[in-house]
Write a protein that holds these residues in place. Structure first.
Motif, PDB file in Angstrom:
ATOM      1  N   ARG A   1      55.713-104.951  28.766  1.00 39.81           N
ATOM      2  CA  ARG A   1      56.839-104.402  29.882  1.00 39.81           C
ATOM      3  C   ARG A   1      57.390-104.834  30.673  1.00 39.81           C
ATOM      4  O   ARG A   1      57.885-106.008  31.337  1.00 39.81           O
ATOM      5  CB  ARG A   1      56.684-102.709  30.408  1.00 39.81           C
ATOM      6  N   MET A   2      55.836-105.645  31.587  1.00 41.78           N
ATOM      7  CA  MET A   2      55.289-106.154  32.594  1.00 41.78           C
ATOM      8  C   MET A   2      56.014-107.670  32.196  1.00 41.78           C
ATOM      9  O   MET A   2      56.358-108.501  32.942  1.00 41.78           O
ATOM     10  CB  MET A   2      54.241-106.439  33.231  1.00 41.78           C
ATOM     11  N   GLY A   3      55.590-107.952  30.977  1.00 43.99           N
ATOM     12  CA  GLY A   3      56.009-109.457  30.146  1.00 43.99           C
ATOM     13  C   GLY A   3      57.671-110.036  30.488  1.00 43.99           C
ATOM     14  O   GLY A   3      58.169-110.915  30.553  1.00 43.99           O
ATOM     15  N   ARG A   4      58.051-109.126  29.675  1.00 44.76           N
ATOM     16  CA  ARG A   4      60.165-108.841  29.702  1.00 44.76           C
ATOM     17  C   ARG A   4      60.060-108.960  31.300  1.00 44.76           C
ATOM     18  O   ARG A   4      61.234-109.803  31.425  1.00 44.76           O
ATOM     19  CB  ARG A   4      59.528-107.927  28.790  1.00 44.76           C
ATOM     20  N   GLY A   5      60.448-107.992  32.518  1.00 48.40           N
ATOM     21  CA  GLY A   5      60.183-107.760  33.049  1.00 48.40           C
ATOM     22  C   GLY A   5      59.710-109.505  33.982  1.00 48.40           C
ATOM     23  O   GLY A   5      60.896-109.532  34.332  1.00 48.40           O
ATOM     24  N   LEU A   6      58.971-110.579  33.998  1.00 48.29           N
ATOM     25  CA  LEU A   6      58.711-111.547  34.508  1.00 48.29           C
ATOM     26  C   LEU A   6      58.788-112.470  33.869  1.00 48.29           C
ATOM     27  O   LEU A   6      59.617-113.184  34.824  1.00 48.29           O
ATOM     28  CB  LEU A   6      57.280-111.708  34.304  1.00 48.29           C
TER      29      LEU A   6
ATOM     30  N   THR B   1      52.780-118.327  37.836  1.00 45.82           N
ATOM     31  CA  THR B   1      51.135-118.613  37.782  1.00 45.82           C
ATOM     32  C   THR B   1      51.591-116.659  37.712  1.00 45.82           C
ATOM     33  O   THR B   1      50.883-116.895  35.744  1.00 45.82           O
ATOM     34  CB  THR B   1      50.808-118.154  39.655  1.00 45.82           C
ATOM     35  N   TYR B   2      52.418-115.516  37.184  1.00 48.94           N
ATOM     36  CA  TYR B   2      51.978-114.702  36.353  1.00 48.94           C
ATOM     37  C   TYR B   2      52.531-114.986  35.044  1.00 48.94           C
ATOM     38  O   TYR B   2      51.573-113.742  34.453  1.00 48.94           O
ATOM     39  CB  TYR B   2      53.047-113.680  37.574  1.00 48.94           C
ATOM     40  N   THR B   3      53.636-115.733  35.346  1.00 50.55           N
ATOM     41  CA  THR B   3      54.186-115.978  33.899  1.00 50.55           C
ATOM     42  C   THR B   3      53.128-116.488  32.875  1.00 50.55           C
ATOM     43  O   THR B   3      53.150-116.061  31.274  1.00 50.55           O
ATOM     44  CB  THR B   3      55.372-117.228  33.473  1.00 50.55           C
ATOM     45  N   ASP B   4      52.423-117.388  33.194  1.00 52.33           N
ATOM     46  CA  ASP B   4      50.823-117.755  32.960  1.00 52.33           C
ATOM     47  C   ASP B   4      50.088-117.108  31.960  1.00 52.33           C
ATOM     48  O   ASP B   4      49.080-117.091  31.249  1.00 52.33           O
ATOM     49  CB  ASP B   4      49.704-119.183  33.331  1.00 52.33           C
ATOM     50  N   MET B   5      49.298-116.217  32.964  1.00 48.12           N
ATOM     51  CA  MET B   5      48.759-114.824  32.686  1.00 48.12           C
ATOM     52  C   MET B   5      49.625-113.589  32.287  1.00 48.12           C
ATOM     53  O   MET B   5      49.159-112.780  31.802  1.00 48.12           O
ATOM     54  CB  MET B   5      48.051-114.321  34.174  1.00 48.12           C
ATOM     55  N   ALA B   6      50.805-113.755  31.337  1.00 48.55           N
ATOM     56  CA  ALA B   6      51.525-112.861  31.071  1.00 48.55           C
ATOM     57  C   ALA B   6      50.730-112.929  29.065  1.00 48.55           C
ATOM     58  O   ALA B   6      51.010-111.219  29.558  1.00 48.55           O
ATOM     59  CB  ALA B   6      52.842-113.810  29.913  1.00 48.55           C
TER      60      ALA B   6
ATOM     61  N   MET C   1      62.881-111.944  35.505  1.00 47.35           N
ATOM     62  CA  MET C   1      62.861-111.994  36.598  1.00 47.35           C
ATOM     63  C   MET C   1      62.765-113.836  37.224  1.00 47.35           C
ATOM     64  O   MET C   1      63.799-114.016  37.833  1.00 47.35           O
ATOM     65  CB  MET C   1      61.438-111.907  38.097  1.00 47.35           C
ATOM     66  N   LYS C   2      61.783-114.458  36.318  1.00 46.00           N
ATOM     67  CA  LYS C   2      61.895-115.861  36.418  1.00 46.00           C
ATOM     68  C   LYS C   2      63.574-116.948  36.066  1.00 46.00           C
ATOM     69  O   LYS C   2      63.329-117.239  36.376  1.00 46.00           O
ATOM     70  CB  LYS C   2      60.672-116.575  35.504  1.00 46.00           C
TER      71      LYS C   2
END
Length: 437
Positions: A239-244, A228-233, A247-248
């Motif tokens: 920086r948070m996008g790379r972390g997501l 879900t968070y990746t769809d909202m990347a 993590m995925k």
């Protein structure tokens, strides 16, 4: 010895001459010679009788007194007897020490003759196997150990691997049987108590299965939220996008590891065979080929060859898992621009499922350990490719459940070939599974 023989011949000639001289005045020379020979024969018969009496009635005593050739013969036989007695004493002492050491062993030791009949066993065999000294000696081993798995193991004559079975007198006692051939096709059967090890192994399997099962739910929740968070990347800081993304990737890797652990646990616990069916190997190879092509993303050439018309009788899910693990390993480790072949071909009376590549190959020092859980040839590269380290362990257990074995042929710089060899009993004649190569 030559001197003694010459003396005996001289004595014989003297007796013959004396007999001839005695008979000459009476014109009976032949009778005199015959008398001399008869006297010589009587002497030797007397010595032969003394030898017989000594050997049969008094073998432990010193030999009769005699001179000449007979004296030498008696002396030689006496010395030979002494050497034989000493040798027998040493052998008896050695055998006694062997039996005493065998009695001191905690493992069962059973000696069989060339026909498989019981000759000797230690006291541990009486406790573990229920053998009775007065009743079972001379019985065939399969009359007492009647488990069909032991009977097949005994007559199969392939004793490279031990056999694990419950004790015939106590099912809670788990024994590991190992048979060794020696002498004139005689056998030595050893059985050791591995009940504690078996329980520890069962605890390990249960622990891995339970932990893996418990990990599935939190991992599913994590994966759902991360998706879900990746769809909202696009709405998040870079920086948070790379972390997501990382993590995925790690969550997916953990899910694959849990799935492989659960599959491996099921293969170890479940005896299988309930979902066996004739498999169309051509269709199966093409299906796995499509998955391998998708994983390869065009980096390698992957083709299928079907040279065997018979279908494999087995579990489709497990055979697919085996072929997929081998094919995906080839994609991950062969290298870019390499060629990979998925092949189903005859092998003797059986058949061979083969995955071959012309990649970098594997050092032979690693081959004996490749089917161990989490064993890595190159830990850094294996982690980077996303492997779980359980693929070949799964392959090994699937093949054991299908009466098959794995052969690995590889050299550095010469590629690698993984062969799954199935016996003829696992094949079925059919015409609907042959696919063009």
């Amino acid at each position: 010895m030559g001197r003694l023989w010459r003396r005996e011949f001289g004595r014989l000639a003297t007796l013959v001459a004396a007999g001839a001289l005695v008979g000459w005045p009476f014109s009976a020379i032949p009778i005199g010679i015959a008398a001399g020979l008869l006297f010589c024969l009587a002497f030797h018969l007397r010595q032969l009788h003394a030898l017989h009496q000594w050997l049969t009635l008094r073998p432990q005593e010193e030999p009769p007194a005699a001179s000449g050739l007979w004296g030498e013969l008696f002396d030689r036989l006496y010395r030979y007897q002494k050497r034989q007695r000493l040798t027998q004493q040493r052998l008896r002492a050695t055998l006694q020490r062997i039996q005493e050491s065998s009695e001191a062993m905690r493992d069962s030791v059973v000696m069989l003759d060339r026909h498989g009949d019981l000759e000797w066993w230690n006291s541990a065999a009486e406790r573990m196997l229920g053998l009775k000294p007065q009743l079972d000696r001379g019985q065939h081993i399969t009359n007492l150990l009647r488990d069909p798995r032991f009977v097949d193991y005994f007559h199969g004559r392939d004793y490279r691997e031990p056999l694990t079975l419950p004790s015939p007198i106590d099912e809670s006692l788990i024994l590991q049987f190992q048979i060794t051939l020696y002498g004139d096709d005689e056998r030595l059967v050893m059985a050791r108590d591995i009940t504690r090890l078996h329980r520890l192994e069962q605890m390990r399997r249960d622990f891995v299965a339970n932990v893996s099962h418990e990990l599935r739910t939190p991992l599913t929740v994590l994966a759902g939220y991360l998706e879900t968070y990746t769809d909202m990347a696009g709405q998040l800081p870079p920086r948070m996008g790379r972390g997501l993304s990382q993590m995925k990737a790690q969550t997916d890797r953990m899910q694959n590891l849990v799935n492989d652990l659960l599959l491996l646990s099921r293969l170890e616990i479940d005896q299988g065979g309930r979902d066996d069916a004739p498999l169309a190997m051509g269709e199966l190879l093409e299906s796995v080929q499509n998955d391998a092509v998708a994983l390869s993303e065009g980096r390698q050439s992957i083709r299928v060859e079907v040279e065997e018309s018979r279908a494999l009788f087995g579990s489709e899910q497990e055979i697919r898992s085996t072929l997929s693990n081998l094919a995906f390993n080839a994609v991950r480790y062969a290298g870019e621009g390499r060629h990979i072949v998925l092949r189903w071909r005859p092998h003797g009376e059986g058949a061979c499922l083969e995955v071959e590549d012309d990649g970098e190959g594997i050092d032979p020092v690693h081959l004996p350990r490749l089917t161990e859980r989490f064993y890595r040839v190159d830990k850094g590269r294996s982690t980077a490719t996303g492997g779980t380290g359980l693929g070949l362990a799964i392959v090994k257990h699937v093949l054991l459940r299908h009466d098959a074995r794995l052969e690995i042929d590889s050299r550095p710089g010469r590629g690698a070939t993984f062969r799954c060899l199935f016996p003829a009993e696992r094949l079925r004649h059919t015409t609907d599974n042959v696919q063009p190569a």
